[in-house]
Scaffold this motif. Structure first.
Motif, PDB file in Angstrom:
ATOM      1  N   GLU A 129       9.692  54.083  11.031  1.00  0.00           N
ATOM      2  CA  GLU A 129       9.308  54.416  12.499  1.00  0.00           C
ATOM      3  C   GLU A 129      10.342  53.531  13.323  1.00  0.00           C
ATOM      4  N   PHE A 130      10.922  52.489  12.759  1.00  0.00           N
ATOM      5  CA  PHE A 130      11.516  51.416  13.733  1.00  0.00           C
ATOM      6  C   PHE A 130      13.167  51.394  13.036  1.00  0.00           C
ATOM      7  N   ILE A 131      13.866  51.433  14.006  1.00  0.00           N
ATOM      8  CA  ILE A 131      15.563  50.855  13.782  1.00  0.00           C
ATOM      9  C   ILE A 131      15.881  49.699  14.539  1.00  0.00           C
ATOM     10  N   ALA A 132      16.910  49.058  14.105  1.00  0.00           N
ATOM     11  CA  ALA A 132      17.220  47.891  14.959  1.00  0.00           C
ATOM     12  C   ALA A 132      17.471  48.105  16.491  1.00  0.00           C
ATOM     13  N   GLY A 133      17.022  47.205  17.248  1.00  0.00           N
ATOM     14  CA  GLY A 133      16.914  47.387  18.716  1.00  0.00           C
ATOM     15  C   GLY A 133      15.919  46.667  19.355  1.00  0.00           C
ATOM     16  N   THR A 134      15.920  47.006  20.778  1.00  0.00           N
ATOM     17  CA  THR A 134      15.074  46.388  21.939  1.00  0.00           C
ATOM     18  C   THR A 134      13.875  47.220  21.802  1.00  0.00           C
ATOM     19  N   TYR A 135      12.676  46.596  22.037  1.00  0.00           N
ATOM     20  CA  TYR A 135      11.523  47.340  21.971  1.00  0.00           C
ATOM     21  C   TYR A 135      10.511  46.614  22.821  1.00  0.00           C
ATOM     22  N   THR A 136       9.703  47.311  23.676  1.00  0.00           N
ATOM     23  CA  THR A 136       8.788  46.644  24.552  1.00  0.00           C
ATOM     24  C   THR A 136       7.176  47.068  24.146  1.00  0.00           C
ATOM     25  N   MET A 137       6.279  46.241  24.240  1.00  0.00           N
ATOM     26  CA  MET A 137       4.979  46.517  23.666  1.00  0.00           C
ATOM     27  C   MET A 137       4.251  46.411  25.008  1.00  0.00           C
ATOM     28  N   HIS A 138       3.492  47.622  25.320  1.00  0.00           N
ATOM     29  CA  HIS A 138       2.693  47.723  26.464  1.00  0.00           C
ATOM     30  C   HIS A 138       1.008  47.628  25.882  1.00  0.00           C
ATOM     31  N   ALA A 139       0.287  46.829  26.172  1.00  0.00           N
ATOM     32  CA  ALA A 139      -1.339  46.846  25.782  1.00  0.00           C
ATOM     33  C   ALA A 139      -1.861  46.991  26.960  1.00  0.00           C
ATOM     34  N   TYR A 140      -3.169  47.681  26.789  1.00  0.00           N
ATOM     35  CA  TYR A 140      -3.938  47.878  27.983  1.00  0.00           C
ATOM     36  C   TYR A 140      -5.265  48.567  27.432  1.00  0.00           C
ATOM     37  N   THR A 141      -6.468  48.578  28.366  1.00  0.00           N
ATOM     38  CA  THR A 141      -7.678  49.263  28.168  1.00  0.00           C
ATOM     39  C   THR A 141      -7.496  50.429  28.883  1.00  0.00           C
ATOM     40  N   ASN A 142      -8.493  51.377  28.670  1.00  0.00           N
ATOM     41  CA  ASN A 142      -8.665  52.663  29.499  1.00  0.00           C
ATOM     42  C   ASN A 142      -9.144  52.252  31.001  1.00  0.00           C
ATOM     43  N   TRP A 143     -10.063  51.158  30.903  1.00  0.00           N
ATOM     44  CA  TRP A 143     -10.426  50.827  32.338  1.00  0.00           C
ATOM     45  C   TRP A 143      -9.254  50.147  33.119  1.00  0.00           C
ATOM     46  N   MET A 144      -8.555  49.327  32.588  1.00  0.00           N
ATOM     47  CA  MET A 144      -7.331  48.823  33.299  1.00  0.00           C
ATOM     48  C   MET A 144      -6.501  49.751  33.839  1.00  0.00           C
ATOM     49  N   ARG A 145      -6.286  51.092  33.506  1.00  0.00           N
ATOM     50  CA  ARG A 145      -5.427  52.139  34.017  1.00  0.00           C
ATOM     51  C   ARG A 145      -5.994  52.317  35.590  1.00  0.00           C
ATOM     52  N   ASN A 146      -7.141  51.895  36.054  1.00  0.00           N
ATOM     53  CA  ASN A 146      -7.713  52.220  37.204  1.00  0.00           C
ATOM     54  C   ASN A 146      -6.809  51.260  38.182  1.00  0.00           C
ATOM     55  N   PHE A 147      -6.187  50.356  37.854  1.00  0.00           N
ATOM     56  CA  PHE A 147      -5.779  49.271  38.452  1.00  0.00           C
ATOM     57  C   PHE A 147      -4.277  49.030  38.702  1.00  0.00           C
ATOM     58  N   GLY A 148      -3.627  50.145  37.939  1.00  0.00           N
ATOM     59  CA  GLY A 148      -1.986  50.171  37.931  1.00  0.00           C
ATOM     60  C   GLY A 148      -1.579  49.534  36.602  1.00  0.00           C
ATOM     61  N   ASP A 149      -0.494  49.955  36.077  1.00  0.00           N
ATOM     62  CA  ASP A 149       0.056  49.266  34.829  1.00  0.00           C
ATOM     63  C   ASP A 149       0.994  48.201  35.165  1.00  0.00           C
TER      64      ASP A 149
END
Length: 952
Positions: A129-149
């Motif tokens: 699933e992964f190779i060497a490189g840069t990754y960004t993790m985004h974590a959120y709830t469905n409810w948080m999506r009402n207020f913008g990412d």
């Protein structure tokens, strides 16, 4: 602070707020009193009720260490709190995690269940699933999506390849001051991992601007391993990178250039409260951002229209600072800025307004109150206008007053104690509820104190380390709470606990600001300079304030909170009408699950209380009253994930670029650890054994027999793919599948010549645009029926639309027949006159697709059946802690444990105490212990400690 104390504080706040409104009322004429008082109370009521009903959530994740290698495991703890109270969240109990690569493509998505706002888990960084490189993790709830990412939890990290044979590279990049030919000078020093220079070695360099290849060149390193060269920068070029490869291809490295040309430094100026107003003093914040997205140190002066200096400034921290200015009527101001590298550039300040108000807040860290002043221009003082001054924190109104400005200005000392810890937002608005000025300040509180009491002064290698955790509040009373602890080896992991994000900066500061916050932990370090830097941060990055329009005209939330994992949907008839009272079955093969329910009057069904399944794949079937699925349609509620394609994350450099000794040691040990996986305890290398099991696709019409093909993808592969289109599935999985223009041989009838009407068959070369497998034109066979002979597919566009229309879950499997061994039977079946030799017949690859319905190219979804593959659920696993005996310490391979211990669920008792233990490693070293967590009343704590293992 316990729950009872919080209730008393809320009562005190309300009494104080009402008293303020009543006192402010006496400053006005009697005819204005009642409506203004009622209106202000109404604004308070609207704001507080909206916050309570639709309060957002805040999310923070603690990790075991700051960077990783392929083969590592990310261990994490999740804290989800209600944004207004900071109590454990009660709306949501499921958190979604998306991990995207440096191209913003999501490579892994999963969800984790929470209890009391807490959850923990792990992510295996496997090479599938992964190779060497840069990754960004985004974590959120469905409810948080009402207020913008912008308010999601985000973290960028680098994963190094454990077995990489790259060089160690020291990079120096400097811009060349040539406006006619923009370019940069690049110096790259190449060394092997022992520090020996790569002397006199030819290297192939390729230069890219994001995905666009600019040019390539071969250069030889000098006697000290240096490549010194210039790169021309095309207009608009961004994301510049260089790949360097050795002559025999055994070493390769990617080096981000990270253009930071001074002339492209972005400098912005932010007047406190929002505007420069003639005749009124102003505090002005400024922020300078380099081309790499990081703060840039600047200095300069402010000049008026007569070119005389009226103010000077210098950035304090991360390119931010502030200065005071006496604003004059009719003036226009210019900032003459000294940028990095000695370049001078001018920037205009915002235009001066002739009339208006200013809002200023002085937040002295040593004072127990805020000094708030409101000033107005003379024309506004002469008018009987009234204003509202409102102070909010976490969405709740903590202070409100009615003001008149007949005396040119109003000064208020407002007690900090009426605000909770975190950002307080002040707004000055008209009596018609139009916001005029805004200002953010940070209210600091004494956090809960975390102390570590180790039972011994020093530990030996392999010792059992016993630690006692002691947590108290600001008054010294014990605190019962929930915490997580990471222990890392300083020889392998370099931690930056002073500047990195922690639970305090994450939940009290960063989660309330839009955009990237550099070194968030620094701002809460409780030094005078950090306090000034924090105020500058809020003057600049907090300049865009709260959207009062949502208070006065609230919208209905689009996304619902999720308390548990459930499957919902609806059943309809052929006329799309709801079918009530029909049976719906849900079943899974592994593990075996069978559940049933009945639709309600709206045709809705719900499956809840589902068992714990890591990677669920559900078949859902609806049947009518006759027990059949004919003329029955079923649809499962599936919400599309957020689109992070436009999000630009900061990109840390690969580990081998400008590395320090700790990173280099970590990379070497990661490689050694991977090698140890292949050895027995006695040290003998195990022979590699490859086991290949033939994949069989039930119902396949493969002319060679099910599973007899060059490439086979079975039902499990389809379930993993989920909602991917056929085109995406083929592109990502079939080796050699691509869209291209190719030269092919085709038959053409031409006159035989000699005046005859006869024709002869010739083979000519022509170019076609199509899909190919390893250079051979792809022919699609659906359930044994050739696609373009069954339905009209006249153009490449039509074929593309067809492949994009269907999802992977509609099919059971794919078999690719492109070699002579497997394509012969297809040539005989689908090519006319197969016994006549024709080399063109060998230029086809046959892709056999078996659908669930088995009806060929005309198929639709199987009636009344829905294949539903929700996101995998990540259930907590236990961190392995080895136990050592004296025998274990002799004749065993070197131990490699960057993370010595990870404890995600440490609970302190009524005395505020908890006991923790782990075994030290087998080498003398220093360990960093990081503990973070919260009590159950919205208070947080973070602390870092050092212990010594072995040595003197």
């Amino acid at each position: 602070m316990n729950a009872l104390h919080r209730i008393l504080m809320e009562i005190k706040r309300r009494i104080y707020l009402t008293a303020l409104i009543i006192l402010s009322w006496h400053c006005l004429s009697f005819s204005q009193t009642v409506p203004l008082k009622v209106q202000l109370l109404n604004i308070t009521r609207l704001s507080d009720s909206l916050t309570r009903a639709n309060s957002s959530e805040k999310l923070y994740l603690q990790f075991d260490k700051p960077y990783y290698a392929l083969g590592d495991t990310i261990w994490y703890k999740t804290y989800l709190v209600n944004a207004s109270s900071l109590f454990p969240a009660d709306k949501s109990a499921i958190v979604y995690i998306d991990i995207a690569n440096d191209s913003n493509k999501v490579v892994k998505r999963f969800s984790i269940p929470l209890a009391m706002g807490r959850g923990w888990g792990n992510i295996a960084l496997n090479e599938t699933e992964f190779i060497a490189g840069t990754y960004t993790m985004h974590a959120y709830t469905n409810w948080m999506r009402n207020f913008g990412d912008d308010y999601f939890f985000n973290r960028t990290f680098y994963v190094t390849g454990a077995a990489e044979k790259n060089w160690l590279i020291n990079k120096q990049v400097s811009a060349l001051n040539d406006t006619n030919k923009p370019s940069v000078n690049v110096k790259l020093y190449f060394n092997d991992q022992d520090g020996t220079p790569e002397r006199n070695k030819p290297l192939l360099l390729n230069v890219f601007a994001r995905n666009k290849h600019l040019y390539k060149q071969t250069l030889a390193t000098s006697a000290n391993g240096l490549l010194d060269f210039n790169i021309k920068i095309p207009p608009g070029a961004a994301g510049l990178t260089i790949t360097a490869e050795s002559a025999n291809g055994d070493k390769k490295a990617t080096i981000p250039i990270g253009l930071n040309r001074p002339e492209n430094t972005d400098v912005q100026f932010f007047p406190e409260g929002g505007n420069l107003v003639a005749g009124l003093p102003a505090q002005i914040g400024f922020k300078a951002i380099g081309e790499d997205g990081m703060g840039a140190s600047i200095s300069g002066e402010i000049t008026g229209s007569d070119q005389k200096t009226v103010a000077v400034f210098k950035s304090l921290h991360n390119g931010m600072g502030s200065f005071n200015l006496d604003v004059k009527a009719g003036e226009s101001y210019t900032a003459k800025v000294l940028l990095p590298g000695g370049l001078n550039k001018q920037y205009p300040l915002p235009a001066v307004k002739v009339t208006g108000t200013v809002l200023q807040v002085i937040n002295d860290p040593l004072s127990d109150s805020l000094q708030v002043s409101v000033k107005a221009t003379p024309d506004l003082m002469q008018q009987p206008h009234s204003y509202f001054l409102i102070g909010r924190a976490r969405g709740i109104v903590c202070y409100a007053a009615v003001l008149t400005l007949r005396d040119h200005f109003v000064n208020r000392n407002i007690a900090k104690s009426i605000f909770p810890a975190g950002i307080a937002h002040f707004t000055l608005m008209t009596a018609e509820r139009r916001p005029l000025n805004e200002r953010m300040v940070f209210i600091s509180r004494s956090d809960i104190s975390i102390q570590l009491q180790d039972s011994k002064y020093r530990y030996l290698a392999g010792d059992s380390v016993g630690l006692k955790l002691k947590v108290t509040d600001e008054t010294g009373k014990p605190v019962a709470g929930n915490f997580s602890m990471s222990v890392t080896d300083d020889a392998l992991i370099k931690t930056d606990t002073a500047n990195s994000e922690n639970i305090l900066s994450g939940l009290l500061l960063k989660s309330d600001l839009k955009g990237f916050v550099e070194q968030p932990g620094y701002y809460l370090s409780k030094t005078p300079e950090a306090a000034r830097a924090l105020d500058n941060l809020l003057l600049t990055q907090g300049w865009i304030g709260y959207d009062w329009g949502k208070v006065f005209d609230p919208s209905v939330p689009t996304y619902k909170p999720e308390q548990d994992f459930r499957v919902t949907g609806n059943v309809t008839n052929v006329f799309n009408g709801a079918i009530k009272g029909t049976h719906v079955l849900l079943f899974s093969k592994s593990p075996g699950i069978l559940m049933d329910t009945i639709t309600d009057k709206k045709g809705r069904f719900v499956f809840d209380r589902l068992p714990k399944v890591d990677t669920p794949v559900f078949f859902i079937k609806a049947v009518n009253k006759a027990g059949r699925s004919f003329n029955v349609g079923i649809k499962v509620d599936e919400i599309a994930p957020p689109d992070f394609a436009t999000k630009k994350a900061s990109s840390p450099a690969p580990w081998y670029v400008n590395s320090d000794s700790t990173l280099i040691n970590y990379s070497r040990k990661a490689e050694l650890k991977q090698q140890q996986e292949y050895y027995k305890a006695a040290g003998h290398l195990l022979k590699e054994v490859n086991i290949h099991a033939k994949k069989i696709i039930k119902g396949s019409k493969n002319l060679n027999g099910p599973g007899e093909a060059d490439q086979v993808f079975d039902e499990k592969d389809m379930e993993k793919a989920g909602k991917k289109t056929w085109l995406d599935l083929l592109t990502e999985n079939v080796k050699g599948f691509r869209e291209a223009s190719f030269k092919v041989k085709v038959h053409k009838q031409v006159p035989a010549g000699g005046g005859s009407f006869l024709t002869r068959d010739v083979i000519i070369d022509t170019f076609i645009h199509d899909y190919f497998v390893k250079g051979k034109k792809a022919v699609f066979i659906i359930d044994g029926i050739q696609l373009d002979s069954a339905i009209s597919i006249p153009t490449f566009v039509d074929l593309t639309n067809y492949l994009n229309f269907h999802n992977a879950e509609d099919i059971k499997g794919i078999e690719v027949n492109e070699s002579g061994k497997y394509s012969t039977n297809y040539i005989r079946e689908f090519i006319p006159d197969p016994w006549t030799y024709n080399p063109a017949y060998l230029d086809y690859a046959y892709i056999e697709i078996t659908t669930r319905g088995g009806n060929g190219p005309f198929f639709g979804n199987t009636p009344g059946v829905y294949l539903y593959k929700p996101l995998p659920l990540s259930w907590p696993k236990v961190f392995y802690k080895p136990r050592y005996t004296a025998k274990d310490m002799v004749n065993r391979p070197e131990e490699i444990r960057p993370t010595i211990d990870w404890e995600p669920n440490v609970n302190t008792n009524a005395k505020g105490e908890a006991n923790i233990w782990f075994y030290a490693g087998d080498k003398p070293s220093k360990y960093t212990i990081t503990i973070e967590g919260t009590d159950w009343n919205g208070n947080f704590g973070s602390a870092s400690f050092k212990i010594k293992i072995g040595g003197k």
